[in-house]
Design a protein around this motif. Sequence first.
Motif, mmCIF file in Angstrom:
data_model
loop_
_atom_site.group_PDB
_atom_site.id
_atom_site.type_symbol
_atom_site.label_atom_id
_atom_site.label_comp_id
_atom_site.label_asym_id
_atom_site.label_seq_id
_atom_site.Cartn_x
_atom_site.Cartn_y
_atom_site.Cartn_z
ATOM 1 N N ILE A 1 4.001 -3.505 -7.670
ATOM 2 C CA ILE A 1 5.166 -2.803 -7.119
ATOM 3 C C ILE A 1 4.738 -1.484 -6.477
ATOM 4 O O ILE A 1 5.171 -1.140 -5.361
ATOM 5 N N ILE A 2 3.879 -0.732 -7.176
ATOM 6 C CA ILE A 2 3.404 0.544 -6.623
ATOM 7 C C ILE A 2 2.663 0.319 -5.307
ATOM 8 O O ILE A 2 2.866 1.056 -4.327
ATOM 9 N N ALA A 3 1.823 -0.719 -5.263
ATOM 10 C CA ALA A 3 1.064 -1.011 -4.042
ATOM 11 C C ALA A 3 1.990 -1.380 -2.885
ATOM 12 O O ALA A 3 1.722 -1.023 -1.729
ATOM 13 N N VAL B 1 5.277 -0.448 -2.565
ATOM 14 C CA VAL B 1 6.078 0.722 -2.188
ATOM 15 C C VAL B 1 5.222 1.746 -1.447
ATOM 16 O O VAL B 1 5.687 2.384 -0.486
ATOM 17 N N LYS B 2 3.971 1.916 -1.876
ATOM 18 C CA LYS B 2 3.050 2.879 -1.252
ATOM 19 C C LYS B 2 2.035 2.130 -0.385
ATOM 20 O O LYS B 2 0.824 2.369 -0.458
ATOM 21 N N GLN B 3 2.511 1.242 0.458
ATOM 22 C CA GLN B 3 1.634 0.404 1.273
ATOM 23 C C GLN B 3 0.700 1.241 2.145
ATOM 24 O O GLN B 3 1.082 2.265 2.708
ATOM 25 N N ASN B 4 -0.572 0.770 2.231
ATOM 26 C CA ASN B 4 -1.603 1.413 3.062
ATOM 27 C C ASN B 4 -1.909 2.852 2.624
ATOM 28 O O ASN B 4 -2.242 3.711 3.446
ATOM 29 N N SER B 5 -1.797 3.085 1.324
ATOM 30 C CA SER B 5 -2.174 4.379 0.774
ATOM 31 C C SER B 5 -3.224 4.151 -0.324
ATOM 32 O O SER B 5 -3.589 3.010 -0.627
ATOM 33 N N VAL B 6 -3.691 5.236 -0.930
ATOM 34 C CA VAL B 6 -4.671 5.127 -2.016
ATOM 35 C C VAL B 6 -4.092 4.322 -3.170
ATOM 36 O O VAL B 6 -4.807 3.540 -3.824
ATOM 37 N N PRO C 1 -5.408 -0.463 -6.702
ATOM 38 C CA PRO C 1 -5.023 -1.652 -7.487
ATOM 39 C C PRO C 1 -5.446 -2.962 -6.844
ATOM 40 O O PRO C 1 -5.871 -3.898 -7.532
ATOM 41 N N MET C 2 -5.352 -3.047 -5.511
ATOM 42 C CA MET C 2 -5.744 -4.283 -4.832
ATOM 43 C C MET C 2 -7.265 -4.461 -4.839
ATOM 44 O O MET C 2 -7.771 -5.578 -4.840
#
Length: 309
Positions: free
Chosen positions: A117-119, A121-126, A131-132
Amino acid sequence: MTKYIFKRLIGMIPTMLIIITLSFFIVRIAPGGPFDGERALPEVVKRNIEAKYHMDEPLWQQYGRYLFDVIRGDLGPSYKYKDHDVNYLIFNSIPNSIILGCIAMAIALIFGVSFGIIAAVKQNSVLDYIPMGIAALGLSVPLFVVGPLLQYIFAMKLGWFPTSGWFSEGLGWKTIILPSIALSFAYYADIARLTRSSMLETLRSDYIRTAKAKGMRNSVIIFKHAMKGAMLPIVSYLGPAFAGIITGSIVVEQVFRVPGLGKFFVQSSFNRDYTLIVGVVIVYSAILIVMNFVVDVVYAQLDPRITYK
């Protein structure tokens, strides 16, 4: 819904029958036998042993006898573990495999869904890349590498946890942690990637745009509206994943010396212990079928558009 559940329960019977039949004949067609060893037994002794276990009967008669015993709940004697039957060996070891699998799945779900979910919501960020990146490692690094690596770092170097053993042997609850983390690693990777892609798709849907236009808070949009739709692929994945995390714990159980069902599955294959091999396959298959059934029912509860007739 009740009619669908009843049909699915009835449908499990022929599925299990096919699995039992195939397993029974495949292990007996394969070369070798449970009484073959480096030194051949005298022919008289071998005939007496085969007569004791009804292995001198025609194959179809052995199958009928075995099927009748399975229907009664008797998985037969073990040809190698003479002190106990297959029921005792399986049902005294499978609770350890289930405990390990449930804890590992809980870890994978908590961290996989959260970071997914964090990844999204904060797509293309640290907060997306880290996590990915860990998920990519989970998909590429096998369990027989992850397990010893965790043992080396956290047991041998830092001394935080024991290298092996299990709490049921009186070694303490800390023995659960390392094998659970090792087993959850690959499943965390799948769940995190699924959650991220599903959440991204859901956040771009029309009803989410409408919720944003109404001025709803992001937390409400994510947890009340988007998350329910995004969880559908995860629920579909959990059925075979839960069965897989129990059956796939064989490597972890061997590395961390967990007294689970994996030990008997491996040893019975080497020993050509027919009844133990088929018994383990039956139990694993039953877990897979039941979990897929539970997932189908839960899926319908999450998505009201889905109906079973």
